[in-house]
Design a protein around this motif. Structure first.
Motif, mmCIF file in Angstrom:
data_model
loop_
_atom_site.group_PDB
_atom_site.id
_atom_site.type_symbol
_atom_site.label_atom_id
_atom_site.label_comp_id
_atom_site.label_asym_id
_atom_site.label_seq_id
_atom_site.Cartn_x
_atom_site.Cartn_y
_atom_site.Cartn_z
ATOM 1 N N LYS A 18 59.792 63.648 4.074
ATOM 2 C CA LYS A 18 61.073 63.496 3.378
ATOM 3 C C LYS A 18 61.405 64.773 2.597
ATOM 4 O O LYS A 18 62.518 65.299 2.699
ATOM 5 N N ALA A 21 61.984 67.794 5.020
ATOM 6 C CA ALA A 21 63.286 67.722 5.695
ATOM 7 C C ALA A 21 64.406 68.167 4.747
ATOM 8 O O ALA A 21 65.313 68.898 5.155
ATOM 9 N N GLU A 22 64.299 67.753 3.476
ATOM 10 C CA GLU A 22 65.315 68.190 2.495
ATOM 11 C C GLU A 22 65.290 69.700 2.329
ATOM 12 O O GLU A 22 66.319 70.364 2.344
ATOM 13 N N VAL A 26 67.278 69.467 7.316
ATOM 14 C CA VAL A 26 67.349 68.780 8.617
ATOM 15 C C VAL A 26 67.057 67.298 8.361
ATOM 16 O O VAL A 26 66.694 66.916 7.254
ATOM 17 N N ARG A 27 67.167 66.474 9.382
ATOM 18 C CA ARG A 27 66.904 65.060 9.116
ATOM 19 C C ARG A 27 65.423 64.738 9.304
ATOM 20 O O ARG A 27 64.688 65.468 9.994
ATOM 21 N N VAL A 29 62.929 62.022 10.866
ATOM 22 C CA VAL A 29 62.871 60.896 11.795
ATOM 23 C C VAL A 29 61.462 60.321 11.736
ATOM 24 O O VAL A 29 60.478 61.065 11.861
ATOM 25 N N THR A 70 65.538 64.718 20.293
ATOM 26 C CA THR A 70 65.788 65.100 18.897
ATOM 27 C C THR A 70 65.801 66.617 18.729
ATOM 28 O O THR A 70 64.933 67.307 19.253
ATOM 29 N N ALA A 73 64.895 68.597 13.336
ATOM 30 C CA ALA A 73 64.404 67.463 12.546
ATOM 31 C C ALA A 73 62.938 67.665 12.197
ATOM 32 O O ALA A 73 62.222 68.449 12.836
#
Ligand code: S3P
Length: 171
Positions: A18, A21-22, A26-27, A29, A70, A73
């Motif tokens: 988490k 990704a921040e 990016v996201r 998954v 994907t 990510a």
């Protein structure tokens, strides 16, 4: 860029993923969430209703689907995902970089002791049995985990520190 996080249950893949990704904008998954959505059941329900073999087959099918579909990510995989069939070959082929969040048996035992109830592989174990189970299981799984591009120690480090260490490796 697709960054994959692997490691034993409780090694912090979701928490680190988490933050990472921040940082990378990016996201995130999560493979377990992906399976739950596809199968319309929670992971404990899948183990209970369909059994582990069904779960592992589904996991193998979905990991290739997820990774090939994907882009840009951070993907946090299930603890067992790299350890079955040719999953780790697929992961290495489709990810840009694979990081293994490496925790010691002591650290994992402490963390998992507090939250084993919703984890189907360990919820039947007593606190005394847990450490021995993790020791053996991690020994078998390390063969796969150590195929990651890079192992990152997670003991005594916060998720922020670990995400920072990973981020500096890829920039
Ligand atoms: C498993 C780990 C779990 C989940 C399932 C099986 C494993 O994921 O996929 O309970 O075999 O180690 P997390 O590592 O995200 O808890």
């Amino acid at each position: 860029m697709v960054i994959v996080l692997i490691g034993y249950m409780g090694s912090g893949k979701s928490a680190v993923g988490k933050i990472l990704a921040e940082k990378l904008a990016v996201r995130l998954v999560d493979m377990d969430d992906y399976i739950e959505e596809k199968e319309q059941k929670t992971i404990p329900e899948l183990f209970r209703d369909r059994g582990e073999i069904y779960f592992r087959k589904a996991e193998s099918r979905y990991v290739g689907e997820l990774l090939s579909g994907t882009k840009n990510a951070v993907i946090s995989l299930g603890g067992g995902t790299p350890c079955y069939g040719d999953n780790m070959d697929r992961i290495k082929e489709l990810a840009d970089k694979v990081f293994y969040l490496k925790a010691s048996v002591g650290e994992l035992t402490r963390r998992l002791g507090k939250e084993k109830d919703h984890r189907p592989l360990i919820n039947h174990l007593s606190d005394d049995e847990l450490e021995e189970f993790i020791r053996k299981h991690l020994f078998e799984r390390n063969f796969y985990y150590l195929r990651a591009d890079k192992a990152v120690n997670v003991d005594n480090r916060t998720p922020e520190e670990i995400a920072e260490a990973i981020s500096s490796e890829i920039q």
